[in-house]
Scaffold this motif. Structure first.
Motif, PDB file in Angstrom:
ATOM      1  N   GLY A 187       0.832  -1.200   0.000  1.00 43.18           N
ATOM      2  CA  GLY A 187       0.000   0.000   0.000  1.00 43.18           C
ATOM      3  C   GLY A 187       0.865   1.247   0.000  1.00 43.18           C
ATOM      4  O   GLY A 187       2.074   1.200  -0.276  1.00 43.18           O
ATOM      5  N   CYS A 188       0.269   2.355   0.319  1.00 46.15           N
ATOM      6  CA  CYS A 188       0.976   3.639   0.362  1.00 46.15           C
ATOM      7  C   CYS A 188       2.037   3.600   1.458  1.00 46.15           C
ATOM      8  O   CYS A 188       1.772   3.174   2.576  1.00 46.15           O
ATOM      9  CB  CYS A 188      -0.002   4.775   0.630  1.00 46.15           C
ATOM     10  SG  CYS A 188       0.778   6.394   0.774  1.00 46.15           S
ATOM     11  N   VAL A 189       3.218   4.085   1.131  1.00 44.34           N
ATOM     12  CA  VAL A 189       4.324   4.099   2.091  1.00 44.34           C
ATOM     13  C   VAL A 189       4.085   5.128   3.197  1.00 44.34           C
ATOM     14  O   VAL A 189       4.673   5.018   4.270  1.00 44.34           O
ATOM     15  CB  VAL A 189       5.675   4.341   1.368  1.00 44.34           C
ATOM     16  CG1 VAL A 189       5.774   5.768   0.852  1.00 44.34           C
ATOM     17  CG2 VAL A 189       6.852   4.009   2.255  1.00 44.34           C
ATOM     18  N   SER A 190       3.206   6.090   2.949  1.00 48.32           N
ATOM     19  CA  SER A 190       3.018   7.182   3.907  1.00 48.32           C
ATOM     20  C   SER A 190       1.739   7.107   4.732  1.00 48.32           C
ATOM     21  O   SER A 190       1.614   7.794   5.733  1.00 48.32           O
ATOM     22  CB  SER A 190       3.032   8.519   3.166  1.00 48.32           C
ATOM     23  OG  SER A 190       4.267   8.709   2.534  1.00 48.32           O
ATOM     24  N   CYS A 191       0.767   6.334   4.289  1.00 49.45           N
ATOM     25  CA  CYS A 191      -0.493   6.238   5.042  1.00 49.45           C
ATOM     26  C   CYS A 191      -0.990   4.797   5.000  1.00 49.45           C
ATOM     27  O   CYS A 191      -0.285   3.912   4.549  1.00 49.45           O
ATOM     28  CB  CYS A 191      -1.532   7.220   4.493  1.00 49.45           C
ATOM     29  SG  CYS A 191      -2.203   6.771   2.868  1.00 49.45           S
ATOM     30  N   ASP A 192      -2.199   4.581   5.419  1.00 47.56           N
ATOM     31  CA  ASP A 192      -2.695   3.207   5.501  1.00 47.56           C
ATOM     32  C   ASP A 192      -3.554   2.785   4.309  1.00 47.56           C
ATOM     33  O   ASP A 192      -4.267   1.791   4.396  1.00 47.56           O
ATOM     34  CB  ASP A 192      -3.462   3.010   6.815  1.00 47.56           C
ATOM     35  CG  ASP A 192      -4.636   3.974   6.942  1.00 47.56           C
ATOM     36  OD1 ASP A 192      -4.821   4.817   6.035  1.00 47.56           O
ATOM     37  OD2 ASP A 192      -5.355   3.887   7.944  1.00 47.56           O
ATOM     38  N   LYS A 193      -3.448   3.503   3.180  1.00 42.68           N
ATOM     39  CA  LYS A 193      -4.221   3.077   1.996  1.00 42.68           C
ATOM     40  C   LYS A 193      -3.681   1.728   1.515  1.00 42.68           C
ATOM     41  O   LYS A 193      -2.489   1.560   1.322  1.00 42.68           O
ATOM     42  CB  LYS A 193      -4.119   4.114   0.880  1.00 42.68           C
ATOM     43  CG  LYS A 193      -4.955   5.338   1.131  1.00 42.68           C
ATOM     44  CD  LYS A 193      -4.966   6.252  -0.081  1.00 42.68           C
ATOM     45  CE  LYS A 193      -5.731   7.516   0.203  1.00 42.68           C
ATOM     46  NZ  LYS A 193      -5.133   8.358   1.243  1.00 42.68           N
ATOM     47  N   PRO A 194      -4.572   0.762   1.304  1.00 44.60           N
ATOM     48  CA  PRO A 194      -4.123  -0.575   0.886  1.00 44.60           C
ATOM     49  C   PRO A 194      -3.750  -0.597  -0.600  1.00 44.60           C
ATOM     50  O   PRO A 194      -4.071   0.322  -1.357  1.00 44.60           O
ATOM     51  CB  PRO A 194      -5.361  -1.445   1.142  1.00 44.60           C
ATOM     52  CG  PRO A 194      -6.509  -0.501   0.984  1.00 44.60           C
ATOM     53  CD  PRO A 194      -6.019   0.835   1.490  1.00 44.60           C
ATOM     54  N   ALA A 195      -3.098  -1.665  -1.006  1.00 47.91           N
ATOM     55  CA  ALA A 195      -2.688  -1.824  -2.407  1.00 47.91           C
ATOM     56  C   ALA A 195      -3.894  -1.849  -3.343  1.00 47.91           C
ATOM     57  O   ALA A 195      -3.764  -1.574  -4.531  1.00 47.91           O
ATOM     58  CB  ALA A 195      -1.870  -3.101  -2.568  1.00 47.91           C
ATOM     59  N   THR A 196      -5.071  -2.150  -2.809  1.00 45.34           N
ATOM     60  CA  THR A 196      -6.283  -2.233  -3.632  1.00 45.34           C
ATOM     61  C   THR A 196      -6.949  -0.872  -3.837  1.00 45.34           C
ATOM     62  O   THR A 196      -7.971  -0.782  -4.517  1.00 45.34           O
ATOM     63  CB  THR A 196      -7.300  -3.193  -2.976  1.00 45.34           C
ATOM     64  OG1 THR A 196      -7.541  -2.749  -1.632  1.00 45.34           O
ATOM     65  CG2 THR A 196      -6.766  -4.618  -2.968  1.00 45.34           C
ATOM     66  N   TRP A 197      -6.402   0.190  -3.243  1.00 47.75           N
ATOM     67  CA  TRP A 197      -6.964   1.536  -3.401  1.00 47.75           C
ATOM     68  C   TRP A 197      -7.057   1.874  -4.878  1.00 47.75           C
ATOM     69  O   TRP A 197      -6.126   1.641  -5.650  1.00 47.75           O
ATOM     70  CB  TRP A 197      -6.082   2.546  -2.659  1.00 47.75           C
ATOM     71  CG  TRP A 197      -6.574   3.959  -2.695  1.00 47.75           C
ATOM     72  CD1 TRP A 197      -7.725   4.450  -2.173  1.00 47.75           C
ATOM     73  CD2 TRP A 197      -5.903   5.086  -3.277  1.00 47.75           C
ATOM     74  NE1 TRP A 197      -7.822   5.804  -2.373  1.00 47.75           N
ATOM     75  CE2 TRP A 197      -6.712   6.219  -3.064  1.00 47.75           C
ATOM     76  CE3 TRP A 197      -4.707   5.241  -3.962  1.00 47.75           C
ATOM     77  CZ2 TRP A 197      -6.370   7.481  -3.504  1.00 47.75           C
ATOM     78  CZ3 TRP A 197      -4.355   6.504  -4.402  1.00 47.75           C
ATOM     79  CH2 TRP A 197      -5.184   7.615  -4.170  1.00 47.75           C
ATOM     80  N   ALA A 198      -8.178   2.428  -5.304  1.00 45.97           N
ATOM     81  CA  ALA A 198      -8.440   2.655  -6.729  1.00 45.97           C
ATOM     82  C   ALA A 198      -7.938   4.005  -7.243  1.00 45.97           C
ATOM     83  O   ALA A 198      -8.076   4.309  -8.416  1.00 45.97           O
ATOM     84  CB  ALA A 198      -9.942   2.530  -6.998  1.00 45.97           C
ATOM     85  N   GLY A 199      -7.340   4.808  -6.387  1.00 47.90           N
ATOM     86  CA  GLY A 199      -6.859   6.123  -6.816  1.00 47.90           C
ATOM     87  C   GLY A 199      -5.537   6.042  -7.572  1.00 47.90           C
ATOM     88  O   GLY A 199      -5.059   4.971  -7.933  1.00 47.90           O
ATOM     89  N   GLN A 200      -4.941   7.198  -7.789  1.00 49.18           N
ATOM     90  CA  GLN A 200      -3.695   7.275  -8.540  1.00 49.18           C
ATOM     91  C   GLN A 200      -2.497   7.027  -7.623  1.00 49.18           C
ATOM     92  O   GLN A 200      -2.427   7.559  -6.516  1.00 49.18           O
ATOM     93  CB  GLN A 200      -3.576   8.663  -9.182  1.00 49.18           C
ATOM     94  CG  GLN A 200      -2.417   8.789 -10.123  1.00 49.18           C
ATOM     95  CD  GLN A 200      -2.362  10.168 -10.770  1.00 49.18           C
ATOM     96  OE1 GLN A 200      -2.813  11.151 -10.196  1.00 49.18           O
ATOM     97  NE2 GLN A 200      -1.804  10.224 -11.962  1.00 49.18           N
ATOM     98  N   TRP A 201      -1.546   6.237  -8.134  1.00 46.19           N
ATOM     99  CA  TRP A 201      -0.325   5.932  -7.388  1.00 46.19           C
ATOM    100  C   TRP A 201       0.843   6.705  -7.975  1.00 46.19           C
ATOM    101  O   TRP A 201       0.928   6.905  -9.176  1.00 46.19           O
ATOM    102  CB  TRP A 201      -0.016   4.435  -7.444  1.00 46.19           C
ATOM    103  CG  TRP A 201      -1.019   3.609  -6.686  1.00 46.19           C
ATOM    104  CD1 TRP A 201      -2.045   2.891  -7.207  1.00 46.19           C
ATOM    105  CD2 TRP A 201      -1.084   3.436  -5.269  1.00 46.19           C
ATOM    106  NE1 TRP A 201      -2.758   2.274  -6.208  1.00 46.19           N
ATOM    107  CE2 TRP A 201      -2.186   2.595  -5.003  1.00 46.19           C
ATOM    108  CE3 TRP A 201      -0.335   3.907  -4.201  1.00 46.19           C
ATOM    109  CZ2 TRP A 201      -2.535   2.204  -3.706  1.00 46.19           C
ATOM    110  CZ3 TRP A 201      -0.674   3.523  -2.919  1.00 46.19           C
ATOM    111  CH2 TRP A 201      -1.775   2.681  -2.677  1.00 46.19           C
TER     112      TRP A 201
END
Length: 179
Positions: free
Chosen positions: A77-91
């Motif tokens: 997931g996001c290295v800075s917060c708890d958004k999981p790898a499945t988050w549908a936003g922009q990486w």
């Protein structure tokens, strides 16, 4: 003020003729200095610097855009917060040490990790969340190395082409492994 360069005997004769023809009723000041580089050398230097700058930009874009980082961190997931790898936003590829503050880490893979666009753009990397997770991922010693003093890197065109080729190969390996 007249500036004349002496590169050969013909130039020397021209300068002596110029001095001989001067009106000496008014005091003159003559300064003779060494020429650092010729006009041709300056032209070649500026062309080489422009080429190196273009290669840095090219390697940075290729290295930044390469799927390698996305593939490497796909399950994370996001290295800075708890958004999981499945988050549908922009990486984004987020630099722990920014390229502006630490250009020597521009192409260091330990300095670049997957982050959501919210943390990377709107929270300037969200460094308060980034550092603890980075320590968990790569270890305290590696993070301290990133934060500590580093020697500036002077990339040659060959270095930058090698970096591009290296990450192109790593991308192919990760794609094969994922298939």
């Amino acid at each position: 003020m007249t500036s004349l360069q002496i590169r050969n005997e013909s130039d020397r004769a021209r300068v002596l003729g110029h001095i001989a023809g001067m009106d000496i009723t008014k005091p003159k000041k003559l300064a003779i200095t060494e020429v650092d580089r010729s006009g041709e050398q300056n032209k070649a230097l500026h062309a080489a610097l422009a080429d190196i700058a273009a290669q840095v930009e090219h390697a940075g874009k290729k290295w930044d855009v390469l799927i390698w980082k996305r593939l490497r961190d796909a399950a994370l997931g996001c290295v800075s917060c708890d958004k999981p790898a499945t988050w549908a936003g922009q990486w984004h590829a987020s630099h722990f040490r920014s390229v502006g503050s630490s250009p020597e880490h521009r192409f260091n893979p330990l300095n670049v990790h997957r982050a959501c666009s919210v943390c990377n753009n709107h929270l300037s990397g969200n460094i308060l969340g980034y550092q603890p997770e980075l320590i968990r991922r790569i270890g305290l010693e590696a993070v301290e190395t990133l934060l500590g003093p580093s020697e500036p890197k002077r990339y040659t065109i060959e270095d930058l082409k090698a970096i591009t080729a290296e990450y192109r190969a790593k991308t192919r390996e990760l794609k094969r492994a994922a298939a």
